[in-house]
Design an enzyme around this catalytic site. Structure first.
Site, short mmCIF file in Angstrom:
data_model
loop_
_atom_site.label_atom_id
_atom_site.label_comp_id
_atom_site.label_asym_id
_atom_site.label_seq_id
_atom_site.Cartn_x
_atom_site.Cartn_y
_atom_site.Cartn_z
N HIS A 18 -10.28 -6.96 -4.34
CA HIS A 18 -9.86 -5.51 -3.33
C HIS A 18 -10.30 -6.19 -2.03
O HIS A 18 -11.06 -7.24 -1.03
CB HIS A 18 -10.72 -4.41 -3.64
CG HIS A 18 -10.65 -3.55 -2.77
ND1 HIS A 18 -12.38 -3.12 -2.39
CD2 HIS A 18 -10.19 -2.38 -2.16
CE1 HIS A 18 -11.54 -1.88 -1.13
NE2 HIS A 18 -10.68 -1.57 -1.60
N LYS B 20 0.97 -1.82 -0.09
CA LYS B 20 -0.44 -0.35 0.09
C LYS B 20 0.82 1.13 -0.44
O LYS B 20 1.79 1.03 0.52
CB LYS B 20 -0.54 0.56 1.12
CG LYS B 20 -1.63 1.07 1.54
CD LYS B 20 -2.20 1.41 0.68
CE LYS B 20 -3.03 0.39 0.25
NZ LYS B 20 -4.45 0.70 -1.27
#
Ligand code: GKR
Ligand code: MG
Length: 424
Positions: free
Chosen positions: A322, A195
């Site tokens: 996701h 991330k």
């Protein structure tokens, strides 16, 4: 006989569980992640379950929708969807994160329909003695691969609400490699996502290079959550071309992604510019995005996810999944649907390693070589641990959080932080 059964009660229990100080484009995770456990009880006393978002606007939408499921057969999925889409509306005033489509109140109807659908499929499976994946056409794989989902993070939350987690601080390339090594040792993942959108792009590219050197041959992804300008995304592309399998949502908007696509050899992936059917049409036609990260929680359920998979096949898009902070009921629902999708071309995302608590009987779900085995028991194959559910509900009542707000949390660390995006 089974079709004469009716849903007699809908119960929604908001829960809160410990979540790490994970950094992202919006700010930083709060000490508690919110979810809701939805239970549908049938007239023969069975209970079907689902896990979904636990923010206040979602709880209100679920409460409003409860009478819409009551009285239906667990097999009445289409009627349930029609009722929910006719009645459930966006909630004005909700805090929404561009980076987390599950927080978009425009998706309230799809989010509610998804939770009800999963719980109804769980009931159907229990009644028929079949796993949910069988109701979705049967498995094309017995195990679903997930990827190691790395985060830049602080060692502990600013409020110090409980003992720090075992992961420690991760800001530098060496710390990110150490985080990956630990996660792979614990769970066996065979691909890695970082991330991004937290530090300067050059620093995040350095981290990806360090991961590439430490784990040669392992597929890598970077997701800056649209926090890089188009120019920054283009500038980083040549270095990332050498190390990534896909480049996820570096820059905002479909037009930006389409322009970036001209400057990279990598497929662009998204869970930000394609989150509705209309965006799917425009995204596919633009040719910019090559990988869709689906998410049954906000797309409308497991069957909608299968439809998306067929659309991806038609448009020659790759497919992955996701995630947001979640527990095992969500992980198992993802696993059933992912097992039914032939063109799941990439290992799915999951935040699961970042959570320590659980509300299902038997405790935490195990990964084997980075994959979750598809349960073969009836329904979802998981049941609620009532004592744990009560414990996590008590945490919800005590923690005081009612809506995820990573920006407000970040301001506690840095009062000058604006959340302006793209930041780099
Ligand atoms: O949990 O901080 C996070 C993630 O950034 C999440 O909010 C995103 O929605 O994981 C997500 C993503 O892939 O964009
Ligand atoms: Mg993403």
């Amino acid at each position: 006989m089974a079709r004469e059964l009716r849903i007699t009660a809908v119960r929604v229990t908001p829960i809160a569980f410990r979540d790490g100080p994970l950094l992202n484009a919006a700010g930083i995770h709060e000490p508690w992640a919110l979810r809701a456990i939805v239970e549908l009880e049938s007239s023969d006393g069975r209970v079907g379950i689902a896990e979904t978002y636990g923010d206040a606007p979602m709880l209100r939408a679920l409460e409003q929708a409860a009478p819409l499921a009551t009285g239906l057969s667990p097999f009445d999925l289409n009627r349930m969807e029609a009722r929910v889409h006719a009645s459930i509306r966006p909630a004005p005033g909700a805090v929404e994160f561009e980076l987390a489509p599950g927080s978009h109140s425009a998706k309230n109807a799809a989010k509610v329909a998804s939770a009800f659908e999963v719980a109804m499929l769980d009931l159907q499976g229990q009644l028929l003695g079949a796993p949910v994946v069988a109701l979705l056409g049967g498995p094309v794989r017995d195990r679903v691969p997930y990827s190691a989902y790395l985060f830049f993070k602080h060692a502990e939350h600013i409020e110090r609400p409980y003992a720090p987690d075992a992961w420690g601080e991760a800001h530098t390339p060496a710390q990110i490699v150490a985080q990956a090594r630990r996660m792979i040792e614990l769970y066996g993942f065979r691909s890695i996502k970082l991330k991004g959108g937290v530090f300067e792009p050059a620093h995040e590219v350095e981290c990806m290079r360090a991961l590439h050197a430490a784990f040669p041959g392992l597929p890598l992804r970077l997701d800056p959550n649209a926090n890089w300008s188009l120019a920054a995304s283009i500038a980083a592309a040549p270095a990332l071309d050498e190390v990534l399998e896909y480049y996820e949502d570096p820059t905002p908007g479909l037009a930006g992604m389409a322009e970036l696509a001209k400057h990279t050899k990598l497929p662009l992936a998204t869970n930000m510019v394609i989150t509705t059917l209309d965006e799917f049409r425009r995204g596919a036609e633009s040719g910019a995005v090559k990988v869709l990260l689906s998410d049954h929680h906000y797309w409308g359920g497991l069957r909608v996810t299968q439809t998306l998979a067929r659309m991806c096949a038609l448009w020659d898009l790759g497919m992955s999944m996701h995630s947001n902070s979640h527990l095992g009921t969500s992980l198992i629902a993802m696993t059933h649907v992912a097992a039914s999708i032939p063109n799941l071309t990439y290992a799915c995302d999951t935040h699961y390693p970042w959570q320590e608590e659980e509300v299902i009987e038997g405790g935490r779900i195990r990964f084997e070589d980075g994959a979750v085995r598809v349960p073969d028991g009836p329904g979802l194959g998981v049941t609620l641990d009532r004592a744990k559910l009560a414990e996590l509900h008590a945490q919800y009542l005590a923690c005081g959080l009612r809506q995820r707000d990573d920006l407000a949390q970040m301001k506690k660390y840095d009062p000058t932080f604006t959340g302006r995006t793209p930041r780099f």
